[in-house]
Design a protein around this motif. Structure first.
Motif, PDB file in Angstrom:
ATOM      1  N   ARG A   1       4.131   4.918 -12.547  1.00  0.00           N
ATOM      2  CA  ARG A   1       4.109   5.070 -11.087  1.00  0.00           C
ATOM      3  C   ARG A   1       2.722   5.479 -10.599  1.00  0.00           C
ATOM      4  O   ARG A   1       2.156   4.875  -9.691  1.00  0.00           O
ATOM      5  CB  ARG A   1       5.162   6.070 -10.626  1.00  0.00           C
ATOM      6  CG  ARG A   1       5.204   6.235  -9.103  1.00  0.00           C
ATOM      7  CD  ARG A   1       6.327   7.170  -8.665  1.00  0.00           C
ATOM      8  NE  ARG A   1       7.639   6.680  -9.042  1.00  0.00           N
ATOM      9  CZ  ARG A   1       8.354   5.799  -8.341  1.00  0.00           C
ATOM     10  NH1 ARG A   1       7.858   5.313  -7.229  1.00  0.00           N
ATOM     11  NH2 ARG A   1       9.537   5.417  -8.754  1.00  0.00           N
ATOM     12  N   SER A   2       2.143   6.499 -11.200  1.00  0.00           N
ATOM     13  CA  SER A   2       0.838   6.973 -10.735  1.00  0.00           C
ATOM     14  C   SER A   2      -0.256   5.936 -11.008  1.00  0.00           C
ATOM     15  O   SER A   2      -1.147   5.746 -10.177  1.00  0.00           O
ATOM     16  CB  SER A   2       0.487   8.325 -11.355  1.00  0.00           C
ATOM     17  OG  SER A   2       0.476   8.247 -12.762  1.00  0.00           O
ATOM     18  N   ASP A   3      -0.188   5.249 -12.159  1.00  0.00           N
ATOM     19  CA  ASP A   3      -1.177   4.208 -12.456  1.00  0.00           C
ATOM     20  C   ASP A   3      -1.091   3.070 -11.448  1.00  0.00           C
ATOM     21  O   ASP A   3      -2.110   2.591 -10.937  1.00  0.00           O
ATOM     22  CB  ASP A   3      -0.962   3.642 -13.860  1.00  0.00           C
ATOM     23  CG  ASP A   3      -1.346   4.616 -14.964  1.00  0.00           C
ATOM     24  OD1 ASP A   3      -1.886   5.698 -14.658  1.00  0.00           O
ATOM     25  OD2 ASP A   3      -1.087   4.283 -16.135  1.00  0.00           O
ATOM     26  N   LEU A   4       0.133   2.643 -11.143  1.00  0.00           N
ATOM     27  CA  LEU A   4       0.318   1.546 -10.193  1.00  0.00           C
ATOM     28  C   LEU A   4      -0.147   1.948  -8.793  1.00  0.00           C
ATOM     29  O   LEU A   4      -0.817   1.175  -8.113  1.00  0.00           O
ATOM     30  CB  LEU A   4       1.774   1.108 -10.165  1.00  0.00           C
ATOM     31  CG  LEU A   4       1.977  -0.168  -9.363  1.00  0.00           C
ATOM     32  CD1 LEU A   4       2.343  -1.309 -10.288  1.00  0.00           C
ATOM     33  CD2 LEU A   4       3.030   0.018  -8.324  1.00  0.00           C
ATOM     34  N   MET A   5       0.180   3.162  -8.369  1.00  0.00           N
ATOM     35  CA  MET A   5      -0.240   3.630  -7.040  1.00  0.00           C
ATOM     36  C   MET A   5      -1.768   3.696  -6.939  1.00  0.00           C
ATOM     37  O   MET A   5      -2.337   3.308  -5.913  1.00  0.00           O
ATOM     38  CB  MET A   5       0.348   5.013  -6.748  1.00  0.00           C
ATOM     39  CG  MET A   5       1.824   5.002  -6.604  1.00  0.00           C
ATOM     40  SD  MET A   5       2.319   3.952  -5.230  1.00  0.00           S
ATOM     41  CE  MET A   5       3.889   4.648  -4.879  1.00  0.00           C
ATOM     42  N   LEU A   6      -2.418   4.168  -7.992  1.00  0.00           N
ATOM     43  CA  LEU A   6      -3.877   4.238  -7.975  1.00  0.00           C
ATOM     44  C   LEU A   6      -4.487   2.836  -7.955  1.00  0.00           C
ATOM     45  O   LEU A   6      -5.439   2.576  -7.218  1.00  0.00           O
ATOM     46  CB  LEU A   6      -4.386   5.036  -9.178  1.00  0.00           C
ATOM     47  CG  LEU A   6      -5.892   5.253  -9.264  1.00  0.00           C
ATOM     48  CD1 LEU A   6      -6.466   5.836  -7.972  1.00  0.00           C
ATOM     49  CD2 LEU A   6      -6.207   6.159 -10.455  1.00  0.00           C
ATOM     50  N   ALA A   7      -3.916   1.916  -8.726  1.00  0.00           N
ATOM     51  CA  ALA A   7      -4.413   0.531  -8.717  1.00  0.00           C
ATOM     52  C   ALA A   7      -4.254  -0.090  -7.332  1.00  0.00           C
ATOM     53  O   ALA A   7      -5.177  -0.756  -6.831  1.00  0.00           O
ATOM     54  CB  ALA A   7      -3.680  -0.298  -9.772  1.00  0.00           C
ATOM     55  N   VAL A   8      -3.102   0.118  -6.692  1.00  0.00           N
ATOM     56  CA  VAL A   8      -2.890  -0.392  -5.331  1.00  0.00           C
ATOM     57  C   VAL A   8      -3.942   0.194  -4.392  1.00  0.00           C
ATOM     58  O   VAL A   8      -4.566  -0.524  -3.610  1.00  0.00           O
ATOM     59  CB  VAL A   8      -1.458  -0.079  -4.833  1.00  0.00           C
ATOM     60  CG1 VAL A   8      -1.339  -0.279  -3.328  1.00  0.00           C
ATOM     61  CG2 VAL A   8      -0.444  -0.937  -5.575  1.00  0.00           C
ATOM     62  N   SER A   9      -4.164   1.501  -4.472  1.00  0.00           N
ATOM     63  CA  SER A   9      -5.164   2.151  -3.610  1.00  0.00           C
ATOM     64  C   SER A   9      -6.546   1.541  -3.800  1.00  0.00           C
ATOM     65  O   SER A   9      -7.244   1.242  -2.820  1.00  0.00           O
ATOM     66  CB  SER A   9      -5.240   3.647  -3.905  1.00  0.00           C
ATOM     67  OG  SER A   9      -4.048   4.295  -3.574  1.00  0.00           O
ATOM     68  N   GLU A  10      -6.944   1.358  -5.039  1.00  0.00           N
ATOM     69  CA  GLU A  10      -8.284   0.817  -5.323  1.00  0.00           C
ATOM     70  C   GLU A  10      -8.419  -0.633  -4.868  1.00  0.00           C
ATOM     71  O   GLU A  10      -9.424  -1.013  -4.268  1.00  0.00           O
ATOM     72  CB  GLU A  10      -8.606   0.942  -6.815  1.00  0.00           C
ATOM     73  CG  GLU A  10      -8.787   2.364  -7.298  1.00  0.00           C
ATOM     74  CD  GLU A  10      -9.972   3.080  -6.669  1.00  0.00           C
ATOM     75  OE1 GLU A  10     -10.923   2.416  -6.209  1.00  0.00           O
ATOM     76  OE2 GLU A  10      -9.937   4.326  -6.632  1.00  0.00           O
ATOM     77  N   LEU A  11      -7.405  -1.454  -5.140  1.00  0.00           N
ATOM     78  CA  LEU A  11      -7.485  -2.869  -4.763  1.00  0.00           C
ATOM     79  C   LEU A  11      -7.460  -3.050  -3.248  1.00  0.00           C
ATOM     80  O   LEU A  11      -8.194  -3.888  -2.696  1.00  0.00           O
ATOM     81  CB  LEU A  11      -6.367  -3.660  -5.432  1.00  0.00           C
ATOM     82  CG  LEU A  11      -6.471  -3.774  -6.960  1.00  0.00           C
ATOM     83  CD1 LEU A  11      -5.228  -4.444  -7.536  1.00  0.00           C
ATOM     84  CD2 LEU A  11      -7.736  -4.515  -7.369  1.00  0.00           C
ATOM     85  N   ILE A  12      -6.627  -2.277  -2.552  1.00  0.00           N
ATOM     86  CA  ILE A  12      -6.576  -2.364  -1.085  1.00  0.00           C
ATOM     87  C   ILE A  12      -7.864  -1.818  -0.470  1.00  0.00           C
ATOM     88  O   ILE A  12      -8.394  -2.379   0.494  1.00  0.00           O
ATOM     89  CB  ILE A  12      -5.329  -1.641  -0.529  1.00  0.00           C
ATOM     90  CG1 ILE A  12      -4.071  -2.406  -0.916  1.00  0.00           C
ATOM     91  CG2 ILE A  12      -5.418  -1.447   0.976  1.00  0.00           C
ATOM     92  CD1 ILE A  12      -3.955  -3.784  -0.287  1.00  0.00           C
ATOM     93  N   THR A  13      -8.398  -0.752  -1.036  1.00  0.00           N
ATOM     94  CA  THR A  13      -9.672  -0.205  -0.547  1.00  0.00           C
ATOM     95  C   THR A  13     -10.770  -1.255  -0.665  1.00  0.00           C
ATOM     96  O   THR A  13     -11.553  -1.458   0.277  1.00  0.00           O
ATOM     97  CB  THR A  13     -10.057   1.058  -1.337  1.00  0.00           C
ATOM     98  OG1 THR A  13      -9.065   2.062  -1.096  1.00  0.00           O
ATOM     99  CG2 THR A  13     -11.420   1.589  -0.913  1.00  0.00           C
ATOM    100  N   ASN A  14     -10.823  -1.952  -1.806  1.00  0.00           N
ATOM    101  CA  ASN A  14     -11.838  -3.001  -1.976  1.00  0.00           C
ATOM    102  C   ASN A  14     -11.645  -4.146  -0.989  1.00  0.00           C
ATOM    103  O   ASN A  14     -12.611  -4.635  -0.406  1.00  0.00           O
ATOM    104  CB  ASN A  14     -11.831  -3.527  -3.406  1.00  0.00           C
ATOM    105  CG  ASN A  14     -12.477  -2.570  -4.375  1.00  0.00           C
ATOM    106  OD1 ASN A  14     -13.076  -1.574  -3.977  1.00  0.00           O
ATOM    107  ND2 ASN A  14     -12.340  -2.855  -5.654  1.00  0.00           N
ATOM    108  N   ALA A  15     -10.400  -4.574  -0.803  1.00  0.00           N
ATOM    109  CA  ALA A  15     -10.137  -5.658   0.155  1.00  0.00           C
ATOM    110  C   ALA A  15     -10.546  -5.231   1.559  1.00  0.00           C
ATOM    111  O   ALA A  15     -11.139  -6.003   2.313  1.00  0.00           O
ATOM    112  CB  ALA A  15      -8.664  -6.056   0.117  1.00  0.00           C
TER     113      ALA A  15
END
Length: 151
Positions: free
Chosen positions: A62-76
């Protein structure tokens, strides 16, 4: 924002297990709060995946997926010039987080350097997921992070 969700049919199973997945997608326009909204979408997705697909999430999934979502959306949000799409797809064996945005510039993967200011987002995503792909598509680019689940 547009949200799309599909899930398994209620009737008898016809076809291969790999062809049926839970899919949730939402378009973001870069307004303030979109990263929190993307994380909330991912949280709802994981809850459905556990409840409906009986997915077993590892201790850090859960925490890994949430962090990945945050990073990918931040980059977009930072690098594209238009709306971007977050797509979450999964079944009891795997989850993929895909972000489509309007920029054709593929992400730069720097080697780890704790002294470097910034540029750590993709480094973090690579460390969290089992597979990362980035490719140009007609609308710009698609970045997909895949996570394998415990079975």
């Amino acid at each position: 924002m547009n949200e799309q969700a599909t899930s398994r049919p209620d009737g008898p199973f016809h076809g291969s297990p790999s062809s049926e997945v839970l899919l949730i997608a939402e378009v973001f326009d870069g307004e303030p709060g979109c990263i929190a909204q993307a994380r909330a979408l991912a949280d709802r997705f994981l809850a459905r995946l556990v409840a409906e697909w009986l997915a077993v999430l590892g201790e850090h999934t859960r925490s890994d997926l949430m962090l990945a979502v945050s990073e990918l959306i931040t980059n977009a949000d930072r690098y594209s010039h238009g709306p971007y799409l977050l797509e979450l797809e999964g079944d009891a064996r795997r989850i993929s987080v895909t972000v489509y945005d309007s920029s054709t510039a593929l992400p730069v993967l720097y080697s780890p350097d704790p002294a470097r200011l910034g540029g750590h987002g993709m480094e973090i995503v690579v460390a969290l997921c089992d597979r990362l792909t980035a490719e140009r598509v007609p609308v710009g680019k698609r970045i997909r992070a895949e996570f394998m689940l415990s079975t």
